[in-house]
Design a protein around this motif. Structure first.
Motif, PDB file in Angstrom:
ATOM      1  N   TYR A 143       0.991  -1.219  -0.047  1.00  0.00           N
ATOM      2  CA  TYR A 143       0.022   0.126  -0.144  1.00  0.00           C
ATOM      3  C   TYR A 143       1.013   1.317   0.009  1.00  0.00           C
ATOM      4  O   TYR A 143       0.773   2.147  -0.806  1.00  0.00           O
ATOM      5  CB  TYR A 143      -1.055   0.002   1.261  1.00  0.00           C
ATOM      6  CG  TYR A 143      -1.874   0.777   1.300  1.00  0.00           C
ATOM      7  CD1 TYR A 143      -2.613   1.402  -0.078  1.00  0.00           C
ATOM      8  CD2 TYR A 143      -2.669   1.572   2.453  1.00  0.00           C
ATOM      9  CE1 TYR A 143      -3.554   2.483   0.001  1.00  0.00           C
ATOM     10  CE2 TYR A 143      -3.638   2.277   2.415  1.00  0.00           C
ATOM     11  CZ  TYR A 143      -4.112   2.891   1.297  1.00  0.00           C
ATOM     12  OH  TYR A 143      -5.001   3.752   1.244  1.00  0.00           O
ATOM     13  N   LEU A 144       1.831   1.038   0.789  1.00  0.00           N
ATOM     14  CA  LEU A 144       2.690   2.211   0.887  1.00  0.00           C
ATOM     15  C   LEU A 144       3.575   2.570  -0.484  1.00  0.00           C
ATOM     16  O   LEU A 144       3.722   3.837  -1.069  1.00  0.00           O
ATOM     17  CB  LEU A 144       4.064   2.121   1.964  1.00  0.00           C
ATOM     18  CG  LEU A 144       5.062   3.233   2.013  1.00  0.00           C
ATOM     19  CD1 LEU A 144       5.627   3.005   3.338  1.00  0.00           C
ATOM     20  CD2 LEU A 144       6.122   2.936   0.960  1.00  0.00           C
ATOM     21  N   ALA A 145       3.725   1.557  -1.343  1.00  0.00           N
ATOM     22  CA  ALA A 145       4.283   1.626  -2.562  1.00  0.00           C
ATOM     23  C   ALA A 145       3.525   2.408  -3.539  1.00  0.00           C
ATOM     24  O   ALA A 145       3.727   3.046  -4.483  1.00  0.00           O
ATOM     25  CB  ALA A 145       4.751   0.306  -3.043  1.00  0.00           C
ATOM     26  N   ALA A 146       2.123   1.638  -3.511  1.00  0.00           N
ATOM     27  CA  ALA A 146       1.232   2.288  -4.247  1.00  0.00           C
ATOM     28  C   ALA A 146       0.929   3.874  -4.138  1.00  0.00           C
ATOM     29  O   ALA A 146       0.866   4.692  -5.069  1.00  0.00           O
ATOM     30  CB  ALA A 146      -0.280   1.725  -3.996  1.00  0.00           C
ATOM     31  N   ILE A 147       1.062   4.252  -2.789  1.00  0.00           N
ATOM     32  CA  ILE A 147       0.810   5.686  -2.421  1.00  0.00           C
ATOM     33  C   ILE A 147       1.935   6.594  -3.069  1.00  0.00           C
ATOM     34  O   ILE A 147       1.956   7.590  -3.340  1.00  0.00           O
ATOM     35  CB  ILE A 147       0.490   5.811  -0.915  1.00  0.00           C
ATOM     36  CG1 ILE A 147      -0.796   5.613  -0.458  1.00  0.00           C
ATOM     37  CG2 ILE A 147       0.870   7.366  -0.527  1.00  0.00           C
ATOM     38  CD1 ILE A 147      -0.701   5.014   1.051  1.00  0.00           C
ATOM     39  N   LEU A 148       3.208   5.914  -2.891  1.00  0.00           N
ATOM     40  CA  LEU A 148       4.459   6.666  -3.143  1.00  0.00           C
ATOM     41  C   LEU A 148       4.495   6.936  -4.600  1.00  0.00           C
ATOM     42  O   LEU A 148       5.092   7.807  -4.951  1.00  0.00           O
ATOM     43  CB  LEU A 148       5.626   5.580  -2.662  1.00  0.00           C
ATOM     44  CG  LEU A 148       6.995   6.472  -2.755  1.00  0.00           C
ATOM     45  CD1 LEU A 148       7.063   7.943  -2.002  1.00  0.00           C
ATOM     46  CD2 LEU A 148       8.086   5.562  -2.156  1.00  0.00           C
ATOM     47  N   ALA A 149       4.006   5.761  -5.609  1.00  0.00           N
ATOM     48  CA  ALA A 149       3.876   5.940  -6.953  1.00  0.00           C
ATOM     49  C   ALA A 149       3.248   7.009  -7.509  1.00  0.00           C
ATOM     50  O   ALA A 149       3.464   7.732  -8.117  1.00  0.00           O
ATOM     51  CB  ALA A 149       3.715   4.512  -7.264  1.00  0.00           C
TER      52      ALA A 149
END
Length: 134
Positions: free
Chosen positions: A93-99
């Protein structure tokens, strides 16, 4: 001397860069998306206080990004305790937000660059006109 307050993007990038190599975590279902982070180590990398970082993750970012999936079911970005994990971050989820944040940052950088080029051309045109009229 007060410690600096990192931006949301800096916090998420720091955590992602530090813990992405350890993903996926083997074990229970919760461990497959949730990764325990060392708040003190992350705070040190960011040059901020560990208590401020915890509050930022728990009270602000988790509140901002958590969403409800059922009557009493939520997806959390950060949890102080998730199963046996302490200070756990939902890494996918963090990766998706960061992207998404990286994409917005890229758009902003391009827009700023184009604006600065346009400004330089305008100033150049004004100077050329002033010089040629003398």
């Amino acid at each position: 001397m007060s410690k600096r307050i990192p931006t949301e993007r800096q916090v998420l990038r720091c955590i992602y860069d530090a813990y992405e190599p350890f993903f996926p975590v083997e074990g229970s279902n919760i461990g497959k998306v949730m990764v325990a982070i060392d708040i003190e180590a992350v705070a040190k990398k960011l040059g901020t206080d560990k208590h401020v970082l915890f509050g930022y993750l728990y009270y602000h970012l988790d509140h901002k990004y958590r969403y409800q999936t059922g009557e009493n079911s939520y997806v959390h970005l950060f949890a102080p305790k998730a199963g046996e994990l302490r200070h756990a971050i939902n890494l996918p989820y963090l990766a998706a937000i960061l992207a998404g944040q990286d994409q917005e940052h890229s758009k902003f950088a391009w827009s700023l660059g184009v604006s600065l080029v346009a400004l330089a051309l305008s100033v150049g045109a004004i100077i050329a006109q002033v010089v040629s009229s003398q």
